[in-house]
Design a protein around this motif. Structure first.
Motif, short mmCIF file in Angstrom:
data_model
loop_
_atom_site.label_atom_id
_atom_site.label_comp_id
_atom_site.label_asym_id
_atom_site.label_seq_id
_atom_site.Cartn_x
_atom_site.Cartn_y
_atom_site.Cartn_z
N MET A 1 0.84 -1.18 0.00
CA MET A 1 0.00 0.00 0.00
C MET A 1 0.89 1.24 0.00
O MET A 1 1.86 1.32 0.73
N LYS A 2 0.54 2.20 -0.86
CA LYS A 2 1.30 3.44 -0.97
C LYS A 2 0.46 4.60 -0.44
O LYS A 2 -0.77 4.61 -0.59
N PHE A 3 1.14 5.57 0.14
CA PHE A 3 0.47 6.79 0.56
C PHE A 3 1.46 7.93 0.46
O PHE A 3 2.67 7.74 0.49
N GLU A 4 0.92 9.14 0.33
CA GLU A 4 1.75 10.30 0.07
C GLU A 4 2.06 11.06 1.36
O GLU A 4 1.21 11.16 2.25
N VAL A 5 3.27 11.56 1.44
CA VAL A 5 3.72 12.34 2.60
C VAL A 5 4.37 13.62 2.10
O VAL A 5 5.15 13.60 1.15
N LEU A 6 4.06 14.72 2.72
CA LEU A 6 4.73 15.98 2.44
C LEU A 6 5.79 16.19 3.52
O LEU A 6 5.48 16.23 4.71
N CYS A 207 -0.56 12.77 5.28
CA CYS A 207 0.52 12.73 6.28
C CYS A 207 1.55 13.80 5.93
O CYS A 207 1.76 14.10 4.75
N LEU A 208 2.18 14.34 6.95
CA LEU A 208 3.31 15.24 6.70
C LEU A 208 4.32 15.10 7.83
O LEU A 208 3.99 14.69 8.94
N TRP A 214 6.17 13.44 12.83
CA TRP A 214 5.17 12.86 11.93
C TRP A 214 3.77 13.31 12.36
O TRP A 214 3.40 13.20 13.52
N HIS A 215 2.99 13.81 11.40
CA HIS A 215 1.59 14.18 11.64
C HIS A 215 0.74 13.46 10.60
O HIS A 215 1.15 13.34 9.44
N GLU A 216 -0.45 13.01 10.98
CA GLU A 216 -1.32 12.40 9.99
C GLU A 216 -2.79 12.68 10.28
O GLU A 216 -3.18 12.89 11.43
N ARG A 217 -3.55 12.70 9.22
CA ARG A 217 -4.98 12.98 9.32
C ARG A 217 -5.71 11.88 10.07
O ARG A 217 -6.68 12.11 10.78
N GLY A 218 -5.24 10.64 9.88
CA GLY A 218 -5.86 9.53 10.59
C GLY A 218 -6.25 8.37 9.71
O GLY A 218 -6.62 7.31 10.20
N PHE A 237 -4.94 22.73 9.93
CA PHE A 237 -3.60 22.49 10.46
C PHE A 237 -2.56 22.61 9.34
O PHE A 237 -1.53 23.29 9.50
N VAL A 238 -2.82 21.95 8.21
CA VAL A 238 -1.87 22.00 7.09
C VAL A 238 -1.74 23.43 6.55
O VAL A 238 -0.63 23.94 6.34
N ASP A 239 -2.87 24.09 6.34
CA ASP A 239 -2.84 25.46 5.81
C ASP A 239 -2.11 26.41 6.75
O ASP A 239 -1.30 27.24 6.31
N ASP A 240 -2.39 26.30 8.05
CA ASP A 240 -1.74 27.20 9.02
C ASP A 240 -0.24 26.93 9.10
O ASP A 240 0.56 27.87 9.20
N LEU A 241 0.13 25.66 9.07
CA LEU A 241 1.55 25.31 9.14
C LEU A 241 2.31 25.86 7.94
O LEU A 241 3.35 26.52 8.10
N ILE A 242 1.78 25.61 6.76
CA ILE A 242 2.47 26.07 5.55
C ILE A 242 2.43 27.59 5.46
O ILE A 242 3.40 28.23 5.04
N GLY A 243 1.31 28.18 5.89
CA GLY A 243 1.20 29.64 5.84
C GLY A 243 2.21 30.34 6.73
O GLY A 243 2.54 31.51 6.49
N GLY A 244 2.73 29.67 7.73
CA GLY A 244 3.70 30.27 8.64
C GLY A 244 5.14 29.96 8.30
O GLY A 244 6.04 30.35 9.06
#
Length: 258
Positions: A1-6, A207-208, A214-218, A237-244
């Motif tokens: 199984m593959k999944f994407e991580v930033l 996930c990022l 490591w953080h993940e949506r779940g 969370f993702v938008d705020d993190l990248i925005g900062g």
């Protein structure tokens, strides 16, 4: 199984290393979850290996056979007040067994004339892509590029959001209109309204990793089947993190396999 991580920041390999399956740790009690037990019991009963009145000795033997790949030669299944457990050296933080730099699902989209590392260059330049200027490509005036790695100031997140929403909407519409639905679409789209599906999909990674954390949506993106509140919380969370982030922060799309 593959999944994407930033992965946010440099030293992608170092940031991902703590989450490798091959990493071994000191022995610890690995408790078997209730879901794992129930799944094992059901499979055992279907296979005729466990009867409905199986005693604890039979259950222990079956649990051992089910989890044998995780056990050492001298490890035993045991039970205490918390439940069934065995001693494990497996990395409890493990998320992947191999990974590679790639933008398989939602690539990073540059602003017109922005710079990016393309997937092909990522393969050629790994592991220190950032230090190989020849692997970066800058778009011609007005040209938009898509790739696996860039820096915050070069990326058009608004356009990425728009394009991902449009693509998700088309996928949902096609699924609803299809006479014969693909089994993967059934898993990923079935059961959602259009609005619910768009909220749970798009360029936002499931996930990022940032600063080695490591953080993940779940749900790791297998199916965006998370509650409405969690889906909204994760996007914010993702938008705020990248925005900062500082403009020069490196962003890398990685595909992990587990």
């Amino acid at each position: 199984m593959k999944f994407e991580v930033l992965v946010i920041g440099p030293e992608v390999g170092r940031q991902l290393a703590p989450y490798a399956k091959r990493t071994r740790v000191g022995a610890f009690r690995r408790y078997i979850t209730e879901d794992e037990l129930q799944d094992g019991f059901v499979q055992g009963m279907w296979a005729g290996r466990l009867g409905p009145d199986a005693d604890e000795a039979a259950i222990a033997a079956y649990v051992r056979s089910t989890f044998d790949e995780f056990l050492g030669e001298r490890d035993e299944i045991d039970k205490d007040e918390r439940g069934w457990y065995f001693y494990s050296h497996e990395n409890p933080l493990a998320r992947w067994d191999y990974w590679f730099v790639n933008s398989e699902w939602w690539p990073l989209r540059t602003r017109p004339g922005g710079a990016v590392v393309l997937d092909e260059a990522a393969y050629a330049g790994w592991p220190d892509i950032r230090d190989h200027a020849r692997l970066w490509r800058r778009g011609r005036p007005g040209e938009v590029l898509y790739g696996a790695q860039s820096v915050v100031e070069e990326i058009d997140f608004v356009a990425m959001e728009r394009e991902s929403a449009e693509a998700a909407g088309r996928a949902w519409d096609a699924y609803q209109a299809a006479e014969h639905r693909d089994s993967l679409d059934e898993i990923q789209i079935g059961g959602f309204t259009r609005e619910e599906y768009l909220l749970r999909t798009g360029w936002h990674p499931a996930c990022l990793v940032e600063g080695g954390r490591w953080h993940e949506r779940g749900d790791r993106g297998l199916r965006a089947d998370v509650e409405e509140a969690r889906a909204l919380e994760w996007r914010r969370f993702v938008d705020d993190l990248i925005g900062g982030l500082p403009p020069g922060t490196l962003l890398t799309k990685v595909v992990c396999h587990t």
